[in-house]
Design a protein around this motif. Structure first.
Motif, PDB file in Angstrom:
ATOM      1  N   CYS A   1       0.792  -1.207  -0.120  1.00 18.79           N
ATOM      2  CA  CYS A   1       0.091   0.122   0.092  1.00 18.79           C
ATOM      3  C   CYS A   1       1.014   1.264  -0.034  1.00 18.79           C
ATOM      4  O   CYS A   1       1.783   1.466   0.736  1.00 18.79           O
TER       5      CYS A   1
ATOM      6  N   ALA B   1      -0.239   4.386   0.043  1.00 17.17           N
ATOM      7  CA  ALA B   1      -0.783   5.261   1.102  1.00 17.17           C
ATOM      8  C   ALA B   1      -0.036   5.148   2.313  1.00 17.17           C
ATOM      9  O   ALA B   1       0.520   6.135   2.845  1.00 17.17           O
ATOM     10  N   CYS B   2       0.271   3.925   2.672  1.00 15.61           N
ATOM     11  CA  CYS B   2       0.891   3.697   3.977  1.00 15.61           C
ATOM     12  C   CYS B   2       2.371   4.085   3.936  1.00 15.61           C
ATOM     13  O   CYS B   2       2.924   4.375   4.957  1.00 15.61           O
TER      14      CYS B   2
ATOM     15  N   CYS C   1      -6.865  -1.538   1.561  1.00 16.37           N
ATOM     16  CA  CYS C   1      -5.697  -1.632   2.367  1.00 16.37           C
ATOM     17  C   CYS C   1      -6.373  -2.051   3.710  1.00 16.37           C
ATOM     18  O   CYS C   1      -7.202  -1.506   4.219  1.00 16.37           O
TER      19      CYS C   1
ATOM     20  N   TYR D   1      -4.794  -1.661   6.492  1.00 10.73           N
ATOM     21  CA  TYR D   1      -4.297  -0.725   7.523  1.00 10.73           C
ATOM     22  C   TYR D   1      -4.965   0.643   7.478  1.00 10.73           C
ATOM     23  O   TYR D   1      -5.262   1.330   8.456  1.00 10.73           O
ATOM     24  N   CYS D   2      -5.112   1.014   6.163  1.00  9.61           N
ATOM     25  CA  CYS D   2      -5.396   2.516   6.098  1.00  9.61           C
ATOM     26  C   CYS D   2      -6.870   2.693   5.007  1.00  9.61           C
ATOM     27  O   CYS D   2      -7.075   3.691   4.877  1.00  9.61           O
TER      28      CYS D   2
ATOM     29  N   ALA E   1      -7.080   2.431   1.893  1.00  5.78           N
ATOM     30  CA  ALA E   1      -6.827   3.049   0.584  1.00  5.78           C
ATOM     31  C   ALA E   1      -7.252   2.128  -0.281  1.00  5.78           C
ATOM     32  O   ALA E   1      -7.274   0.884  -0.177  1.00  5.78           O
TER      33      ALA E   1
HETATM   34 ZN   LIG Z   1      -2.675   1.243   3.514  1.00  3.74          ZN
END
Ligand SMILES: [Zn+2]
Length: 292
Positions: A25, A27-28, A77, A79-80, A82
């Motif tokens: 990702c 973005a991460c 994603c 985690y975030c 995205a």
């Molecule tokens: Zn992410």
């Protein structure tokens, strides 16, 4: 035209190349580089463009941030959250070093040298035992252990690894059964729809089947039915495999380890990884232009 951009591994013997794939990702990654490390977007961009993840990150069965695995068509994603345009796929091929792969590997790496930004190559020292277990893991994923046909497929894969020069696809074409034959001192012979293996070779194939299936729900399934470890070892002893290979051990676990060493081979070897960074670079550029 995705096909024409694929790397060609057709000159490598079957079972000598393992594929790994993971999503990353961006973005991460941008978040880590700008917020946690505190870089300006422009510097973060040039750092990220140069960045090649570690072998561990690229091949681990359990991905950690910013890496993740997903079978979905439009994953988010984990985690975030995205969306897809922020994700890049990183495909990694691992070539097992050795006599049968040296020539095609040199040829391939020569073509990759000119594209060092797109393809990263990484060497890693390892040993035959690790290579054997990596091969087993990959084999297990390629077989459907709920279908009885996997037993023959596993024998074929094992023979391909053992004797890579033989065309095993034609040997196994229309094959119905694999049996041991005491008439054969070594090697194999096909008769009609049956393939006969020398007893030692047959027992090695059983060991491979045992290792592939021991963690599956049926556990330790082989051409000789379901075998426990003591039964498998007794078979190897009775068939003369242990004495022929000079294998002695204090207990069955030591014996099992020595058998695996015999079938896996011992000594050092190298893994050569090819990391396809093309999608990564492309996505980093498009994501940065949205950032800037
Ligand atoms: Zn992410």
């Amino acid at each position: 035209m995705k096909q024409s951009t694929e790397l060609d591994f057709s000159e490598f013997p079957p079972g000598s190349v393992t594929e790994y794939s993971t999503l990353v990702c961006l973005a991460c990654i941008f978040d880590i580089f700008t917020k946690q490390i505190g870089l300006a977007p422009r510097s973060a961009y040039s750092e990220i463009k140069r960045y090649t993840p570690s072998i561990e990150e690229l091949t681990s069965p359990k991905a950690v941030r910013p890496f993740f695995d997903s079978e979905e068509k439009h994953p988010h994603c984990p985690y975030c959250d995205a969306a897809k345009r922020w994700h890049a796929r990183l495909d990694t091929h691992c070539i097992e070093g050795g006599k049968t792969t040296d020539a095609p590997r040199r040829k391939l790496f020569k073509t990759l040298q000119k594209k060092s930004e797109q393809f990263a190559t990484i060497e890693q020292k390892s040993d035959r035992r690790t290579a054997f277990f990596n091969w087993l893991d990959t084999l297990r994923l390629s077989l459907d252990l709920d279908e009885p046909g996997w037993l023959l497929d596993a024998v074929k894969a094992f023979l391909e690894r053992k004797e890579p020069k033989q065309d095993w696809t034609s040997v196994f074409d229309g094959l119905h059964a694999v049996r041991p034959s005491s008439r054969l001192g070594d090697g194999w012979e096909r008769e009609g729809a049956r393939l006969y293996l020398a007893p030692a070779l047959y027992n090695e194939a059983l060991l491979v089947q045992y290792l592939v299936s021991r963690s599956h729900v049926h556990g330790g399934l082989t051409l000789e039915g379901r075998l426990t470890l003591p039964e498998l070892l007794r078979r190897m002893r009775k068939g003369g495999y242990l004495s022929a290979h000079g294998i002695e051990a204090a207990d069955q676990f030591e014996l099992f380890e020595k058998l695996i060493d015999e079938v896996a081979g011992s000594g050092a070897l190298k893994f050569y990884y090819v990391v396809d960074r093309r999608e990564f670079i492309e996505k980093v550029k498009s994501v940065y232009s949205a950032y800037a």
